[in-house]
Design a protein around this motif. Structure first.
Motif, PDB file in Angstrom:
ATOM      1  N   UNK A 208       0.836  -1.215   0.000  1.00 15.35           N
ATOM      2  CA  UNK A 208       0.000   0.000   0.000  1.00 15.35           C
ATOM      3  C   UNK A 208       0.862   1.252   0.000  1.00 15.35           C
ATOM      4  N   UNK A 209       1.892   1.274   0.806  1.00 12.96           N
ATOM      5  CA  UNK A 209       2.787   2.432   0.868  1.00 12.96           C
ATOM      6  C   UNK A 209       3.467   2.663  -0.477  1.00 12.96           C
ATOM      7  N   UNK A 210       3.919   1.582  -1.105  1.00 12.23           N
ATOM      8  CA  UNK A 210       4.572   1.696  -2.410  1.00 12.23           C
ATOM      9  C   UNK A 210       3.590   2.159  -3.477  1.00 12.23           C
ATOM     10  N   UNK A 211       2.361   1.644  -3.417  1.00  9.70           N
ATOM     11  CA  UNK A 211       1.334   1.991  -4.397  1.00  9.70           C
ATOM     12  C   UNK A 211       1.004   3.473  -4.364  1.00  9.70           C
ATOM     13  N   UNK A 212       1.112   4.068  -3.162  1.00  9.78           N
ATOM     14  CA  UNK A 212       0.791   5.493  -3.024  1.00  9.78           C
ATOM     15  C   UNK A 212       2.051   6.358  -2.926  1.00  9.78           C
ATOM     16  N   UNK A 213       3.181   5.779  -3.272  1.00  4.08           N
ATOM     17  CA  UNK A 213       4.454   6.503  -3.351  1.00  4.08           C
ATOM     18  C   UNK A 213       4.799   7.225  -2.046  1.00  4.08           C
ATOM     19  N   UNK A 214       4.535   6.551  -0.926  1.00  2.00           N
ATOM     20  CA  UNK A 214       4.899   7.089   0.380  1.00  2.00           C
ATOM     21  C   UNK A 214       6.251   6.507   0.766  1.00  2.00           C
ATOM     22  N   UNK A 215       7.249   7.363   0.842  1.00  3.07           N
ATOM     23  CA  UNK A 215       8.626   6.926   1.077  1.00  3.07           C
ATOM     24  C   UNK A 215       8.952   6.964   2.572  1.00  3.07           C
ATOM     25  N   UNK A 216       9.763   6.018   3.005  1.00  3.67           N
ATOM     26  CA  UNK A 216      10.123   5.932   4.421  1.00  3.67           C
ATOM     27  C   UNK A 216      11.437   5.169   4.552  1.00  3.67           C
ATOM     28  N   UNK A 217      12.094   5.342   5.685  1.00  4.83           N
ATOM     29  CA  UNK A 217      13.333   4.618   5.947  1.00  4.83           C
ATOM     30  C   UNK A 217      13.095   3.303   6.681  1.00  4.83           C
ATOM     31  N   UNK A 218      12.180   3.317   7.656  1.00  4.86           N
ATOM     32  CA  UNK A 218      11.887   2.116   8.429  1.00  4.86           C
ATOM     33  C   UNK A 218      10.389   1.988   8.651  1.00  4.86           C
ATOM     34  N   UNK A 219       9.935   0.733   8.692  1.00  3.54           N
ATOM     35  CA  UNK A 219       8.540   0.427   9.030  1.00  3.54           C
ATOM     36  C   UNK A 219       8.563  -0.514  10.227  1.00  3.54           C
ATOM     37  N   UNK A 220       8.068  -0.048  11.369  1.00  6.56           N
ATOM     38  CA  UNK A 220       8.056  -0.850  12.595  1.00  6.56           C
ATOM     39  C   UNK A 220       6.617  -1.232  12.919  1.00  6.56           C
ATOM     40  N   UNK A 221       6.377  -2.559  13.002  1.00  7.36           N
ATOM     41  CA  UNK A 221       5.032  -3.071  13.246  1.00  7.36           C
ATOM     42  C   UNK A 221       5.008  -3.883  14.539  1.00  7.36           C
ATOM     43  N   UNK A 222       3.827  -4.122  15.062  1.00  5.21           N
ATOM     44  CA  UNK A 222       3.671  -4.818  16.337  1.00  5.21           C
ATOM     45  C   UNK A 222       3.822  -6.327  16.120  1.00  5.21           C
ATOM     46  N   UNK A 223       4.798  -6.909  16.781  1.00 10.29           N
ATOM     47  CA  UNK A 223       5.099  -8.321  16.580  1.00 10.29           C
ATOM     48  C   UNK A 223       4.297  -9.201  17.544  1.00 10.29           C
ATOM     49  N   UNK A 224       2.992  -9.270  17.292  1.00 13.35           N
ATOM     50  CA  UNK A 224       2.094 -10.138  18.050  1.00 13.35           C
ATOM     51  C   UNK A 224       1.275 -10.967  17.045  1.00 13.35           C
ATOM     52  N   UNK A 225       0.813 -12.162  17.447  1.00 13.53           N
ATOM     53  CA  UNK A 225       0.205 -13.067  16.467  1.00 13.53           C
ATOM     54  C   UNK A 225      -1.191 -12.678  15.990  1.00 13.53           C
ATOM     55  N   UNK A 226      -2.028 -12.119  16.886  1.00 17.50           N
ATOM     56  CA  UNK A 226      -3.429 -11.868  16.531  1.00 17.50           C
ATOM     57  C   UNK A 226      -3.926 -10.549  17.095  1.00 17.50           C
ATOM     58  N   UNK A 227      -5.090 -10.133  16.603  1.00 12.78           N
ATOM     59  CA  UNK A 227      -5.762  -8.949  17.119  1.00 12.78           C
ATOM     60  C   UNK A 227      -6.078  -9.124  18.606  1.00 12.78           C
ATOM     61  N   UNK A 228      -6.489 -10.341  18.996  1.00 16.54           N
ATOM     62  CA  UNK A 228      -6.808 -10.602  20.397  1.00 16.54           C
ATOM     63  C   UNK A 228      -5.582 -10.423  21.288  1.00 16.54           C
ATOM     64  N   UNK A 229      -4.432 -10.882  20.800  1.00 13.39           N
ATOM     65  CA  UNK A 229      -3.191 -10.738  21.565  1.00 13.39           C
ATOM     66  C   UNK A 229      -2.821  -9.271  21.714  1.00 13.39           C
ATOM     67  N   UNK A 230      -3.060  -8.513  20.676  1.00 11.49           N
ATOM     68  CA  UNK A 230      -2.790  -7.069  20.729  1.00 11.49           C
ATOM     69  C   UNK A 230      -3.705  -6.385  21.745  1.00 11.49           C
TER      70      UNK A 230
END
Length: 313
Positions: A208-230
Motif C-alpha cells: 500500500x505504501x509503495x502503491x501510493x508513493x509514500x517513502x520511508x526509511x523504516x517500518x516498525x510493526x507490532x510483533x504479536x500473532x493476533x488482534x486478540x493478543x494485541x
C-alpha cells in the motif's frame, strides 16, 4: 520542538498589525507558504494582495466585489509589504530582493516575516515573532525535510482508521489494507513509520505504501500473532513510545489523543496529534522518566555497538 499552528499564525499576525508601516497599500506574499500569511494580513487590513510574480508583472489577485472600491491602478500602489511565513536562512527573501532590484524605483518596499529564527531577524525589515529551531508548522508538516527525523503512525494519519466491520483480522481487514484511500501523501521521506498493525500484515502494508508513493526509511510493526493478543497486551502507546525513543526521533505524529498523551508522557518528548490539531507535551513526571529512558537507551546502543565491533574484530 517549536510548533506553530495556523491559529498561531493568525494570532501572531492579528496582534502585530501595528508593526505594518503606516500607509501600506498592497500586501505581497512570497510563494508558497507566504501566500497564507499574506492573505491573512491583507484580510485583517482590508487591503489587496498579490504574489511576487504577479507583482513583477503589474497585477494583483482578484479580491471579490467588496474590494472593488478599494482597488486602484497598479502604478498607484506606492507602499508595498512583501511577507513570508518565516525566515530561516533568508534565501527566499534574498531571491525576491534580487528579482525586484531596480524594478519599481517609485515604490517603497518593506520586507517582513511572521516568524524569524533568532539568527535571522536581520534578514527582513520587520518580523512579528521569534521562533527558534528545530521548528515545524501545521501547514507544511507533511512536506518538510524534518519529516525524516519523525515517527509517523499510519491509521488515522496517513489513512483513516478501519471501522469495526473492517477490523476483523480477516478478509475485511485485508481488503481495507489494500484499498483504503490515503489522507496524506507526504512529499518527503518519513524517518520511521510506526504502527500497531500486526507484523504479519507487513506485505500488504508495504504494498500500500509503495502503491501510493509514500517513502520511508523504516517500518516498525507490532510483533504479536493476533488482534486478540494485541488487545490483551493493551500497550498501544507504550509500544510507539519505545520506538520513538529507540530511534531518537524529534517528533511523533499520531492521530489518537489518548495515545498521543501516552506516548508523550512515556517518552518525555512532544507528540503532534492529528485529530486535535495540536502538539501534546509530556507532563513533568513523564518528561523526567522520558529523559531517563533516553539516557538508558543511548547507553544500551553504545554497549551493543561496542559488542558488535569486538565480535567483528
Amino acid at each position: 520542538m517549536n510548533y506553530r499552528s495556523i491559529e498561531d499564525l493568525n494570532q501572531c499576525i492579528a496582534t502585530n498589525l501595528s508593526r505594518v508601516p503606516l500607509g501600506t497599500d498592497l500586501i505581497v506574499g512570497v510563494p508558497r507558504s507566504g501566500m497564507l500569511a499574506a492573505n491573512l494580513l491583507a484580510l485583517h487590513l482590508n487591503l489587496p494582495f498579490a504574489d511576487v510574480e504577479g507583482f513583477m508583472e503589474g497585477r494583483i489577485l482578484q479580491s471579490g466585489s467588496r474590494m472593488k472600491s478599494y482597488l486602484k491602478p497598479f502604478e498607484d500602489y506606492k507602499k508595498i509589504l512583501i511577507i513570508d511565513d518565516s525566515v530561516w536562512s533568508g534565501k527566499s527573501i534574498k531571491e525576491v530582493k534580487e528579482k525586484l532590484h531596480g524594478l519599481y524605483p517609485d515604490k517603497e518596499i518593506t520586507y517582513a516575516a511572521v516568524f524569524a529564527a533568532p539568527e535571522s531577524i536581520d534578514k527582513t525589515d520587520i518580523h512579528f515573532d521569534v521562533c527558534p529551531g528545530p521548528r515545524i508548522f501545521e501547514w507544511n508538516m507533511m512536506h518538510h525535510d524534518l519529516l525524516e527525523n519523525c515517527c509517523v503512525d499510519i491509521d488515522g494519519v496517513l489513512c483513516k482508521d478501519p471501522t469495526e466491520e473492517e477490523n476483523d483480522d480477516g478478509p475485511n481487514y485485508e481488503h481495507f489494507l489494500a484499498n483504503v484511500v490515503p489522507f496524506f501523501r507526504p512529499t518527503r521521506t518519513i524517518g520511521v513509520i510506526v504502527t500497531n498493525r500486526l507484523e504479519r500484515y507487513r506485505p500488504q502494508t508495504e504494498a500500500w505504501l509503495a502503491n501510493h508513493d509514500i517513502k520511508y526509511n523504516k517500518l516498525v510493526m507490532l510483533d504479536l500473532p493476533t488482534k486478540e493478543a494485541r488487545q490483551k497486551a493493551n500497550n498501544y502507546g507504550g509500544f510507539k513510545a519505545s520506538v520513538y525513543l529507540k530511534y531518537d526521533s524529534w517528533l511523533f505524529i499520531e492521530s489518537s489523543i489518548w495515545q498521543a498523551q501516552q506516548i508523550a508522557n512515556i517518552s518525555g518528548k512532544p507528540v503532534y496529534c492529528v485529530d486535535a490539531r495540536k502538539m501534546i507535551y509530556p507532563n513533568m513526571l513523564g518528561e523526567t522518566r522520558g529523559k531517563v529512558r533516553q539516557v538508558l537507551q543511548k547507553a544500551i546502543n553504545v554497549v551493543k555497538s561496542t559488542f558488535t565491533s569486538r565480535q567483528i574484530a
